[in-house]
Design an enzyme around this catalytic site. Structure first.
Site, short mmCIF file in Angstrom:
data_model
loop_
_atom_site.label_atom_id
_atom_site.label_comp_id
_atom_site.label_asym_id
_atom_site.label_seq_id
_atom_site.Cartn_x
_atom_site.Cartn_y
_atom_site.Cartn_z
N GLU A 538 42.56 63.27 10.56
CA GLU A 538 41.95 63.68 11.83
C GLU A 538 42.65 62.90 12.93
OE1 GLU A 538 37.72 62.99 12.30
OE2 GLU A 538 37.72 63.86 14.31
N GLU A 628 38.22 71.03 15.36
CA GLU A 628 36.85 70.51 15.19
C GLU A 628 36.05 70.69 16.48
OE1 GLU A 628 36.47 66.58 13.68
OE2 GLU A 628 37.70 66.95 11.90
N GLU A 717 31.80 62.09 6.83
CA GLU A 717 32.58 61.07 7.56
C GLU A 717 31.69 59.86 7.81
OE1 GLU A 717 33.78 62.09 11.49
OE2 GLU A 717 31.92 63.17 11.92
P1 C2E Z 1 34.34 62.35 15.83
O1 C2E Z 1 35.16 63.58 15.91
O2 C2E Z 1 33.05 62.45 15.12
O3 C2E Z 1 35.26 61.24 15.22
C1 C2E Z 1 34.85 60.30 14.30
C2 C2E Z 1 34.61 59.01 14.97
O4 C2E Z 1 34.02 58.15 14.02
C3 C2E Z 1 35.89 58.31 15.42
O5 C2E Z 1 35.59 57.53 16.56
C4 C2E Z 1 36.18 57.39 14.25
O6 C2E Z 1 36.93 56.26 14.62
C5 C2E Z 1 34.80 56.99 13.85
N1 C2E Z 1 34.73 56.60 12.45
C6 C2E Z 1 35.53 56.98 11.43
N2 C2E Z 1 35.14 56.43 10.28
C7 C2E Z 1 34.08 55.64 10.58
C8 C2E Z 1 33.24 54.78 9.81
O7 C2E Z 1 33.39 54.63 8.58
N3 C2E Z 1 32.23 54.16 10.45
C9 C2E Z 1 32.08 54.31 11.80
N4 C2E Z 1 31.05 53.65 12.39
N5 C2E Z 1 32.82 55.09 12.56
C10 C2E Z 1 33.82 55.76 11.95
P2 C2E Z 1 36.49 57.65 17.82
O8 C2E Z 1 37.92 57.69 17.45
O9 C2E Z 1 36.02 56.62 18.78
O10 C2E Z 1 36.15 59.06 18.38
C11 C2E Z 1 34.90 59.29 18.88
C12 C2E Z 1 34.73 60.73 19.24
O11 C2E Z 1 35.58 61.07 20.31
C13 C2E Z 1 35.11 61.69 18.15
O12 C2E Z 1 34.04 61.80 17.30
C14 C2E Z 1 35.40 62.93 18.91
O13 C2E Z 1 34.21 63.64 19.16
C15 C2E Z 1 35.92 62.41 20.22
N6 C2E Z 1 37.38 62.51 20.23
C16 C2E Z 1 38.30 61.70 19.68
N7 C2E Z 1 39.53 62.16 19.95
C17 C2E Z 1 39.40 63.29 20.66
C18 C2E Z 1 40.30 64.25 21.19
O14 C2E Z 1 41.50 64.18 21.07
N8 C2E Z 1 39.81 65.31 21.87
C19 C2E Z 1 38.46 65.46 22.02
N9 C2E Z 1 38.02 66.51 22.69
N10 C2E Z 1 37.58 64.58 21.51
C20 C2E Z 1 38.04 63.52 20.83
CA CA Z 2 32.04 63.64 13.75
CA CA Z 3 35.86 64.96 14.78
#
Ligand code: C2E
Ligand code: CA
Ligand code: CA
Length: 766
Positions: A538, A628, A717
């Site tokens: 991802e 997604e 996840e």
């Molecule tokens: P998401 O799509 O639900 O992404 C998963 C988030 O959970 C990611 O945070 C990831 O780092 C985190 N995560 C993964 N494994 C674990 C775990 O074992 N425990 C915990 N506590 N967290 C975990 P991240 O990278 O901060 O991203 C947060 C959200 O930001 C994402 O949720 C997604 O909705 C959004 N996002 C990230 N990148 C993009 C992007 O390029 N475009 C858009 N539109 N949204 C994005």
């Molecule tokens: Ca998610």
């Molecule tokens: Ca996601």
């Protein structure tokens, strides 16, 4: 169409008959009145003044009893009144018989027994009538009636008893009989005036006629006593002769008037005129009584009047005080939940800041927690507003149980709550936030369903973050907003992120970063739980910021959305992610990427072309890209999303519902979406292996089975430990992602081999 009298006209004829009789009686009374005036003193006739008057009265009483034979409902009053009138009329007949031939009847005589029976019967009639017209009166109103009645009785007694004492003679029985009449009259007058005082706006014509007639009777009696004491006069004879038959005729008529039912709307409050007059009369009697000899009965009644006034005032004061308290309580209470409301919250906060502005008071600390329920609107939409209300009502008791008695829980409005925590450090506020979050996790049992909710909490402190209530609220609100976006339970206010000035600056920096493409992508592996192989990654966006370090996406994506930068940002992410995918491809590694897009991206008319164009440019099959979209944003514009999702799937792309389970997508909805993958929300996964009741596991298992039944791949996840990973592979989950397997990291750092930990997990399961 002559069909004879209809039932209505017959009823009309029947109801008109008594009025004809009363017309005749009225005419007779008028004639008698004239005869009284024109006749000389010595022309008294036993036939006319005795027998005929008595027969007139018997007739009037009889008409009352006829009314008592009428409709079953409302018989009591005519019956009692009729008996009263009959008693009086028989008294008259007996007296006439006793005084036949100029004889002087003894005192007491049998006639007295019948005359006196009139009083209790009339009291009963008046009380019955009063009871019918008022169901419930405030004690103060009854007291008003009592004051008015006692005052009137006092005035009446002033005259009546004085005279009796002057004229009374004879034996005890004679005195008792003579005193019984004025007592009867005083009581009658008391009831009439008192009742009239408590029945404002409810006084029916029936009451006024009956009360007026009783009053006339009492006045006639008193006048009669006077006359006995002061000697005969022609006027006295006329008044004496006419008062009783008139009052009896009026009383008889009153039972035929239509009674009015008790009113359901609140009546205007009782006036003060009659009770006021009563109180004045009491005062006057006591005052005059000091100078002249006023009888003891009048003095006693006057004293009772004033004592009642005193009690009544006490009652009023108490009521006023309790009303004031109640008004205050209502003003600061939220009607639905019974918690404090906004006004109470501002009252406490404003008080705190006013105190702090005063240099003499020691510095105190306060923390404000702004609690906003997640997806509350969907509960309202899916289960109805009454379910939403029920949930809100359950919130108060549940959350209060986690707070100290000094912490204040208020409903700020809608689905927003606030907690004010006094005199504690920030750590305590965080503990409170954790406790509230834990409490909210337990399911809420509503009428037909049991729902789970979560909340986003923003914490701000005073005086550290703000120096007035509005600013404090804004800080907490900003922190809450951040918590909501980051899908974390709570966030503490951070001036560097939340501050308004900083925000503007941040937007400008963000714009520049988009212009320069100053972003990096991190990739987080996804592992096939059947084989243990890495099956996809991802792409997660990061903003390396010169001042703030690596900014996580949820801290800047909302800004980008607001500033209209989202489309460019998404294009950038898609381009970089596909470029990386193509690079792996060239290196002999087929690794599909998943990219998050917002709903505005998805619904952009050029989105499909953008995606297919980029795939073509990087020479990748469409199966190497999964889009997604979060569940909650799909619901917002379901129809439009459904169409675009179907088009993406037709072109061979994967589409995944992200954070599934955070919203309330119904199964029917899910069936209509052409998605290929369900990604269980992290909140389902964390805590799965903790001390639970097994229900969470059952829920995840059911969701996975549901996904499989719909032909979807199910991804879990947020897996942070081995136990969770084992459990998920045990319940049939297809793909796993989480810190336990690997954190998101730059492509270069990614280990593309089968992760060792997962192999271990597979073995453990086997
Ligand atoms: P998401 O799509 O639900 O992404 C998963 C988030 O959970 C990611 O945070 C990831 O780092 C985190 N995560 C993964 N494994 C674990 C775990 O074992 N425990 C915990 N506590 N967290 C975990 P991240 O990278 O901060 O991203 C947060 C959200 O930001 C994402 O949720 C997604 O909705 C959004 N996002 C990230 N990148 C993009 C992007 O390029 N475009 C858009 N539109 N949204 C994005
Ligand atoms: Ca998610
Ligand atoms: Ca996601």
């Amino acid at each position: 169409a002559a069909q004879g009298p209809t039932p209505t006209t017959r009823a009309n004829t029947v109801s008109r008959a008594p009025w004809a009789a009363y017309a005749v009686l009225g005419a007779l009374l008028a004639a008698y009145f004239v005869s009284l005036i024109v006749r000389r003193e010595d022309q008294q006739s036993q036939l006319l003044d005795g027998w005929l008057v008595a027969i007139f009265e018997v007739t009037a009483g009889g008409l009352c009893l006829v009314r008592a034979l009428g409709p079953r409902r409302g018989r009591a009053i005519p019956l009692v009144v009729g008996l009263g009138l009959f008693a009086w009329a028989i008294g008259d007949l007996l007296l006439t018989a006793e005084s036949a031939g100029g004889a002087r009847p003894p005192t007491p005589s049998p006639a007295d027994a019948f005359y006196l029976a009139f009083y209790p019967l009339m009291y009963s009639a008046l009380v019955l009538l009063m009871r019918r017209q008022v169901r419930k009166l405030a004690p103060a109103t009854w007291m008003d009636g009592l004051v008015a009645g006692l005052g009137a009785a006092g005035v009446c007694a002033c005259f009546a008893f004085n005279t009796i004492l002057h004229t009374a003679g004879g034996d005890a029985a004679a005195v008792a009989t003579n005193v019984a009449y004025p007592i009867g009259d005083v009581l009658l007058l008391m009831l009439v005036v008192g009742g009239t005082a408590v029945l404002p706006g409810r006084r029916s014509r029936q009451w006024l006629l009956l009360a007026g007639a009783c009053a006339l009777n009492a006045v006639g009696d008193t006048y009669n006593l006077f006359q006995a004491a002061l000697g005969d006069s022609h006027v006295g004879t006329v008044i004496n002769g006419i008062a009783w038959p008139t009052s009896i005729l009026a009383i008889s008529i009153s039972v035929w008037l239509r009674p009015s039912g008790s009113s359901l709307v609140p009546e205007r409050a009782a006036g003060f005129l009659l009770p006021g007059l009563g109180a004045c009369a009491g005062l006057a009697i006591l005052f005059v009584g000091g100078l002249h000899g006023v009888g003891p009965v009048a003095l006693a009644l006057a004293t009772a009047t004033l004592v009642t006034v005193g009690i009544r005032m006490g009652l009023s004061m108490r009521r006023l005080r309790s009303l004031t308290e109640k008004r205050h309580r209502q003003a600061v209470t939220d009607e639905l939940t019974g918690l404090g409301n906004r006004r109470q919250m501002f009252g406490i906060l404003d008080g705190f800041f006013a105190d702090q502005a005063d240099v003499r008071t020691p510095e105190r600390h306060l923390a404000f927690l702004f609690v906003d329920l997640d997806h509350f609107k969907e509960i309202n939409d899916s289960f109805g507003h009454s379910a939403g209300d029920q949930l809100l009502r359950q919130l108060g008791p549940r959350l209060l149980s986690t707070l100290r008695s000094t912490d204040v829980l208020v409903r700020v409005g809608g689905d927003e709550l606030g907690v004010i925590v006094m005199d504690n450090d920030a750590e305590y506020a965080v503990t409170v936030a954790e406790r509230l979050t834990a409490k909210l996790k337990e399911p809420f049992v509503l009428d037909e369903v049991s729902v789970r909710i979560s909340a986003s909490i923003g914490i701000a402190r005073a005086p550290a973050d703000a120096v007035d209530s509005a600013a404090l609220l804004r800080c907490a609100d900003l922190a809450m907003y951040r918590a909501k976006l980051a899908a974390t339970a709570f966030e503490v206010y951070r001036p560097d992120l939340d501050d308004g000035g900083n925000r503007l600056r941040l937007v400008e920096e963000l714009r520049a970063a988009v212009d320069n493409g100053a972003f990096v992508l991190h990739f987080q592996p996804q592992v096939d739980l059947r084989s243990g192989d890495l099956c996809a990654v991802e792409a997660l966006l990061r903003w390396p910021h010169p001042r703030l370090g690596m900014v996580p996406p949820l801290d800047f994506l909302p800004l980008a959305e607001e500033a209209g930068l989202m489309q460019r940002l998404t294009t950038l992410v898609l381009d970089r992610a596909l470029a990386q995918c193509a690079a792996w491809q060239t290196g002999g590694r087929r690794l599909p990427v998943a990219v998050n897009v917002s709903v505005t991206d998805l619904l952009d008319p050029g989105f499909i072309d953008l995606v297919t164009g980029l795939l073509a440019r990087h020479q990748l099959p469409s199966s190497s890209l999964t889009i997604e979209i979060t569940e909650t944003t799909i619901i917002r514009d379901f129809e439009a999303c459904m169409v675009v999702i179907a088009q993406l799937r037709e072109r061979g792309l994967g589409v995944s519902i992200d954070d599934f389970g955070a919203g309330f997508t119904s199964l029917a909805y899910l069936r209509n979406l052409a998605v290929s993958e369900l990604k269980l929300d992290r909140t389902f996964i964390t805590g799965l292996t903790g001390e639970g009741d097994g229900r969470d596991v059952a829920l995840v298992r059911a969701t996975i089975e549901l996904g499989h039944a719909l032909g979807l791949r199910v991804v879990a996840e947020g897996i942070e430990d081995r136990a969770t990973l084992d459990l998920l592979s045990g319940v049939g989950c297809d793909v796993a992602q989480g810190y336990f397997i690997s954190r998101p990291m730059p492509a270069d750092d990614l280990v593309l081999r089968r992760p060792r930990r997962v192999i271990a997990a597979r073995r453990a399961v086997a």
